[in-house]
Structure formats: structure tokens, C-alpha cells
Write an enzyme that holds these catalytic residues in place. Structure first.
Site, mmCIF file in Angstrom:
data_model
loop_
_atom_site.group_PDB
_atom_site.id
_atom_site.type_symbol
_atom_site.label_atom_id
_atom_site.label_comp_id
_atom_site.label_asym_id
_atom_site.label_seq_id
_atom_site.Cartn_x
_atom_site.Cartn_y
_atom_site.Cartn_z
ATOM 1 C CG ASP A 62 -45.688 91.759 118.369
ATOM 2 O OD1 ASP A 62 -45.537 90.969 119.350
ATOM 3 O OD2 ASP A 62 -44.788 92.437 117.825
ATOM 4 C CG ASN A 128 -46.252 83.739 129.212
ATOM 5 O OD1 ASN A 128 -45.513 83.776 128.180
ATOM 6 N ND2 ASN A 128 -47.024 84.141 129.580
ATOM 7 C CG HIS A 130 -45.462 85.537 125.370
ATOM 8 N ND1 HIS A 130 -45.573 86.030 126.562
ATOM 9 C CD2 HIS A 130 -44.786 86.593 124.392
ATOM 10 C CE1 HIS A 130 -45.014 87.172 126.607
ATOM 11 N NE2 HIS A 130 -44.601 87.673 125.312
ATOM 12 C CD GLU A 135 -49.300 86.320 126.963
ATOM 13 O OE1 GLU A 135 -48.911 87.592 126.786
ATOM 14 O OE2 GLU A 135 -48.868 85.411 127.604
HETATM 15 N N1 LIG Z 1 -44.822 91.059 121.811
HETATM 16 C C1 LIG Z 1 -43.288 90.864 122.595
HETATM 17 C C2 LIG Z 1 -43.006 89.711 121.997
HETATM 18 O O1 LIG Z 1 -42.419 89.859 120.696
HETATM 19 C C3 LIG Z 1 -41.328 89.368 122.656
HETATM 20 O O2 LIG Z 1 -40.745 88.201 122.254
HETATM 21 C C4 LIG Z 1 -41.767 89.373 124.153
HETATM 22 C C5 LIG Z 1 -40.081 89.300 125.114
HETATM 23 O O3 LIG Z 1 -39.780 90.369 124.951
HETATM 24 P P1 LIG Z 1 -38.016 90.922 125.400
HETATM 25 O O4 LIG Z 1 -37.355 90.463 124.235
HETATM 26 O O5 LIG Z 1 -38.231 92.312 125.892
HETATM 27 O O6 LIG Z 1 -38.050 90.059 126.532
HETATM 28 O O7 LIG Z 1 -42.393 90.474 124.676
HETATM 29 C C6 LIG Z 1 -43.572 90.786 124.044
HETATM 30 O O8 LIG Z 1 -44.578 89.999 124.635
#
Ligand SMILES: N[C@@H]1[C@@H](O)[C@H](O)[C@@H](COP(=O)(O)O)O[C@@H]1O
Length: 237
Positions: A62, A128, A130, A135
Site C-alpha cells: 500500500d 479491526n 484489516h 477495511e
Molecule cells: N496499512 C497499514 C497496514 O499494512 C498495517 O498492517 C496496519 C497495522 O499497523 P501496525 O503494524 O503499525 O500495527 O496499519 C495500516 O493500516
């Protein structure tokens, strides 16, 4: 789904590194990469190692819409500082945050993914459930797409930007259909704030309400979680 429970995120990084090493030793050439705090320790272990990706391709999950690659909050910048500067790939693809026409960029990126089938994809998971920026409720047949970020995501990111106006409101994300095409997937999750999402992913119903539950249908997934993220699982691993 192979589940590995580790003591903490540092130990998780070592396990993640082992999966990357095993894939590379077995001829993997295309690696799907993720950002966020979760994969950082895996990247740290890779950077410390003698793994060589100079003949490999990376495809990121992303990128924000409307952000310059040299902005220190862009996912491009994140990847350069956490991995690419020390472990360069032959070629590295991310969605172009400055694409003039996001709809065209989505098509371009789908083509990148089609032309570079992913051997190993690393994922984090949102609270959540995702994955990427897919989402809850996202259709499962979607490939690359533009996502309107949730208010909570925008608020969570606001602290990293000079002003509210600079906070991206949209992102490009690989879709669940693209993610499921990867030959092998690693999903990492650390901390008790991911325990509900991990339970939903592994033990919950296979539902669009928990995007990560789609992984129950993938033949080759390695889940690396610490004891806190595993704390709500009914089965002991
Ligand atoms: N787009 C990113 C995801 O790719 C990531 O997995 C998620 C969790 O982030 P973290 O690893 O900092 O908890 O956050 C964002 O939504």
C-alpha cells in the site's frame, strides 16, 4: 495455517527472518512487503543478515494517495529507511503516491502484480482485522484499489504530519484477491491490542467483517504472534 507463538516482537522478527531466508534459499524471487510497526523487527533481522535480494523484486502492499515519495511519512520512505537502503532489491514497486490519475495508477499497479507473481508476502494486521488498507466489509474479489481511510486511521496518522491538511485521506491498497494469489504468506501480530483481530482471523468465522479471516482459505500461511496477541485464542499453540 501454521501458528508460531513467540515471547515478544524481537523473537517474532527472528522467526520472520527465518521464513524469508527459507523462501530465498528455495528460489523465491518476488517478495510482497508491508509497512507499519509490526514488520520492523523482521526487517531488522534481515538487515543484520547476509541475505541478498539484489536479484529479487519487491512489491509493496500500500501507499498513501497524494504523498511524495521523499515525504518521511510515505511508505516508500519507510521501506527505504527500514530495508532498501541496507538491502537493495533489483527492482522495488510501490503505488505512486503522486499519480495524477489514481484510477490509472490502480490499473498500472494491478499489471505490476500480474507481471510479478508474489512468492512470499509479509502482512501486519489492523486492530479491526484489516490487512493492507482493506477495511472490514471490503469485497474479496477486489484487486488494487483506492481506499477512503477511516476517521480513526486519519486521526492516528495526524500526529505524524505538520497539519491536518497534510494527513492523507486516501490510500492505494492491494486488494484481498491480489494478496491471496501470493504463494506463501506471513502474517505477524504483536501486542494485546491485536488479540481480538488474531482470534477473529484464526478462530472466527470466515467473514468480510474480519478481512484477515480470508487467510483461513489460503494453503500456505505462517502466523507469527507474541503471547499477548495470542492471549484470546482458545487453542494453545
Ligand atoms: N496499512 C497499514 C497496514 O499494512 C498495517 O498492517 C496496519 C497495522 O499497523 P501496525 O503494524 O503499525 O500495527 O496499519 C495500516 O493500516
Amino acid at each position: 495455517m501454521k501458528v508460531i507463538v513467540v515471547k515478544d516482537q524481537a523473537a517474532g522478527g527472528v522467526e520472520g527472518y527465518k521464513v524469508f531466508k527459507n523462501a530465498l534459499d528455495n528460489g523465491a524471487k518476488v517478495f510482497g512487503l508491508a509497512t507499519g510497526s509490526t514488520p520492523v523487527t523482521t526487517y531488522q533481522e534481515i538487515v543484520k543478515s547476509d541475505l541478498d535480494f539484489s536479484n529479487c523484486t519487491s512489491v509493496n502492499l500500500d501507499e498513501y494517495v497524494g504523498i511524495a515519495p521523499d515525504n518521511d511519512q510515505s511508505y516508500k520512505y519507510f521501506m527505504q529507511s527500514h530495508l532498501f537502503n541496507q538491502k537493495p532489491f533489483k527492482e522495488s514497486f510501490l503505488p505512486n503516491g503522486l499519480a495524477a490519475n489514481p484510477a490509472e495508477e490502480v490499473k498500472r499497479y494491478d499489471k505490476v502484480i500480474d507481471e510479478h507473481p508474489i512468492d512470499l508476502q509479509i502482512l501486519g494486521i489492523g486492530r479491526n482485522g484489516h490487512i493492507g488498507f482493506n477495511e472490514p466489509g471490503t469485497a474479496r474479489d477486489v484487486t488494487t484499489h483506492v481506499v477512503d481511510l477511516t476517521e480513526s486511521t486519519i486521526e492516528a496518522n495526524a500526529r505524524f504530519f505538520a497539519s491536518e491538511n497534510d494527513v492523507p485521506k486516501q490510500a492505494f491498497s492491494m486488494g484481498l484477491a491480489s494478496i491471496m494469489k501470493s504463494k506463501h504468506l506471513i502474517l505477524e501480530a504483536f501486542g494485546d491490542n491485536k488479540a481480538d483481530a488474531v482470534k477473529g482471523m484464526i478462530e472466527g468465522p470466515d467473514t468480510v467483517d474480519c478481512p484477515a479471516s480470508i487467510l483461513q482459505n489460503h494453503p500456505d500461511v505462517t502466523v507469527i504472534i507474541d503471547e499477548a496477541a495470542a492471549s484470546k485464542l482458545s487453542k494453545k499453540y
